[in-house]
Design an enzyme around this catalytic site. Structure first.
Site, mmCIF file in Angstrom:
data_model
loop_
_atom_site.group_PDB
_atom_site.id
_atom_site.type_symbol
_atom_site.label_atom_id
_atom_site.label_comp_id
_atom_site.label_asym_id
_atom_site.label_seq_id
_atom_site.Cartn_x
_atom_site.Cartn_y
_atom_site.Cartn_z
ATOM 1 N N GLY A 210 -28.020 52.896 94.487
ATOM 2 C CA GLY A 210 -28.926 53.742 94.803
ATOM 3 C C GLY A 210 -30.161 53.042 94.782
ATOM 4 O O GLY A 210 -30.283 52.023 95.261
ATOM 5 N N ASN A 211 -31.187 53.899 94.999
ATOM 6 C CA ASN A 211 -32.501 52.999 95.023
ATOM 7 C C ASN A 211 -33.537 53.883 94.266
ATOM 8 O O ASN A 211 -33.234 54.922 93.585
ATOM 9 C CB ASN A 211 -33.083 53.056 96.777
ATOM 10 C CG ASN A 211 -33.227 54.335 97.128
ATOM 11 O OD1 ASN A 211 -33.980 55.257 96.791
ATOM 12 N ND2 ASN A 211 -32.144 54.579 98.196
ATOM 13 N N PHE A 212 -34.885 53.509 94.319
ATOM 14 C CA PHE A 212 -35.783 54.154 93.637
ATOM 15 C C PHE A 212 -36.366 55.195 94.004
ATOM 16 O O PHE A 212 -37.464 55.660 93.439
ATOM 17 C CB PHE A 212 -36.821 53.048 92.892
ATOM 18 C CG PHE A 212 -36.387 52.009 92.326
ATOM 19 C CD1 PHE A 212 -35.854 52.030 90.906
ATOM 20 C CD2 PHE A 212 -36.424 50.512 92.845
ATOM 21 C CE1 PHE A 212 -35.244 50.978 90.227
ATOM 22 C CE2 PHE A 212 -35.886 49.537 92.153
ATOM 23 C CZ PHE A 212 -35.348 49.889 90.825
ATOM 24 N N ALA A 277 -34.670 57.848 101.455
ATOM 25 C CA ALA A 277 -34.431 56.281 101.389
ATOM 26 C C ALA A 277 -32.899 56.564 101.230
ATOM 27 O O ALA A 277 -32.331 56.551 100.178
ATOM 28 C CB ALA A 277 -34.960 55.713 100.259
#
Ligand code: PMT
Length: 399
Positions: A210-212, A277
């Protein structure tokens, strides 16, 4: 000025020579049909009398916490709730500093701190005070808090020096407020698709790539577009944010699910804004069971490319549809953003850079440049709500 009719406006006046212009501003707002409540600081009264202001506004001017002879308390909380907008003109260096730091020692600042409506300030001061790093810092703080700065003009100042610090003319301030209220329904009848948040690409039942992304930027856009009358579908990856009011929110997890939800909504959409994102890669295989820690080494997790949602929509975009992407960059920012604009067949791309403090993932603020094939418009660091309003303004212009 038709958008001002019936609006409740707090006009805050602090102690600067430009207070004489506030009388003209008050008259313009009242003439346009607004109901105006003046709140003046003790120093403001040295420059302009409450009698003039109450005569023009048709309301007693508020300045003290209590009426001296009766002890009646003036509720800044009620005022803050009553207002559709608050404008502080002139805003002196001292008032800006108190607003930025919450020094609530007069009725104007307590009202500001209680205000639920958007706040505008029109700074006015001598050029050295205006250029001082303290003022610059305070203005940046206020902007990040969501306050709109009506930039001061350059010209002759009360000191007879010439420079930046003249309060903007009352006609222009009234026009800013008028166009703010005009925005309220400028997206009525438009169908808007927005993506937000990260995507999670599962490795096994407990792990993912995943990402932030927190979703804050996309949710701010969705709430703002809905408040401006648009019919909004928000396709969101996993976030902790509540559904924005008045928005059709579709929760998804992976890039493939996000693509599917977007493809479903896209044909019936006038504007699509890709703020998510999206993970560029996903594991080729999903392990049904948790990958055990006991193994000395885990064999490599093979990754495959995810579909590019923006590019997929770009390829099937028809005339009249507007497709807006985001670009999150660390270096060569504008060149990379322009490359994505072309490659994904976008009409506009919103560049944010992780090199800018307070911009990008997770923060409540962002600093963006809105890029089209013909132009690039850079905005300062602002709350994500204010950034959302700027982006929608650019979209409305383009439509
Ligand atoms: O959610 P927040 O914490 O508020 O943070 C906001 C944000 C930083 C996530 C947001 O402002 C932002 O920049 N979103 C886009 C992030 C990104 O993935 O940028 P990119 O340069 O990698 O992608 C370019 C564009 O293609 C984006 O519009 C993206 O949504 C889209 N894309 C990317 C990959 C992919 N597989 N499909 C896509 O649609």
């Amino acid at each position: 000025m038709s958008n001002l009719k019936g609006k409740h406006i707090i006009l805050g006046i602090s102690g600067g020579i430009a207070a004489y212009k506030s009388v003209v501003l008050l008259r313009l707002l009242v003439k346009a049909g607004a109901e105006v409540q003046v709140v003046i600081t003790p120093n403001g009264k040295e420059f302009i009398t409450p009698v003039t202001l109450s005569a023009l506004s048709g309301k007693p001017v508020v300045s003290e916490f209590f009426t001296a002879n009766t002890g009646e308390w003036h509720s800044h909380v009620d005022l803050g709730l009553w207002a559709d907008a608050m404008v502080i003109a002139p805003a002196t260096a001292s008032t800006l500093a108190k607003m930025a730091t919450g020094v609530a020692d007069n009725m104007l600042i307590t009202t500001y701190l209680s205000a639920k409506a958007p706040v505008f300030v029109a700074p006015a001061m001598d050029l050295d005070m205006m250029a001082h790093p303290t003022t610059t810092r305070n203005l940046a703080t206020l902007q990040a808090d969501g306050v709109t700065i009506i930039e001061p003009a350059t010209g002759e100042l009360a000191s007879h020096l010439v420079g930046r610090g003249r309060m903007e003319e009352p006609e222009k301030i009234a026009a800013v407020l008028d166009s703010f209220f005009g925005r309220n329904h400028d997206m009525a009848g438009r169908k808007v698709l927005i993506t937000a948040g990260p995507t999670y690409e599962r490795i096994d039942p407990v792990r993912f790539i995943g990402n932030f992304s927190s979703g804050k930027m996309g949710y701010a856009l969705a709430a703002c577009a809905a408040a401006r009358g648009a019919e909004v579908t928000l396709v969101s990856g996993p976030t902790e944010l509540p559904d924005p009011p008045g928005v059709n929110t579709v929760r998804v997890e992976s890039a493939r699910q996000m693509l599917e939800a977007c493809e479903k909504a896209f044909d019936n959409t006038d504007v699509a804004i890709m703020a998510a994102a999206v993970a560029d890669y996903a594991p080729r295989h999903y392990a049904d069971h948790k990958i055990k820690r006991e193994h000395d080494a885990v064999e490599a997790i093979e990754l495959v490319k995810n579909p590019d949602i923006a590019a997929t929509l770009g390829a099937r975009k028809r005339d009249g549809q507007l497709l807006v992407g985001f670009a999150l960059e660390t270096d060569n920012a504008e060149a990379n953003a322009r490359e994505k604009l072309v490659r994904k067949n976008l009409d506009m791309i919103v560049l944010n850079s992780l090199a800018d403090k307070g911009a990008g993932f997770g923060t409540d603020t962002n600093k963006v440049t809105v890029i089209t094939p013909e132009s690039a418009t850079a905005f300062s660091l602002k709350s994500k709500n204010a950034v959302a309003a700027d982006i929608l303004d650019c979209i409305i212009k383009k439509l």
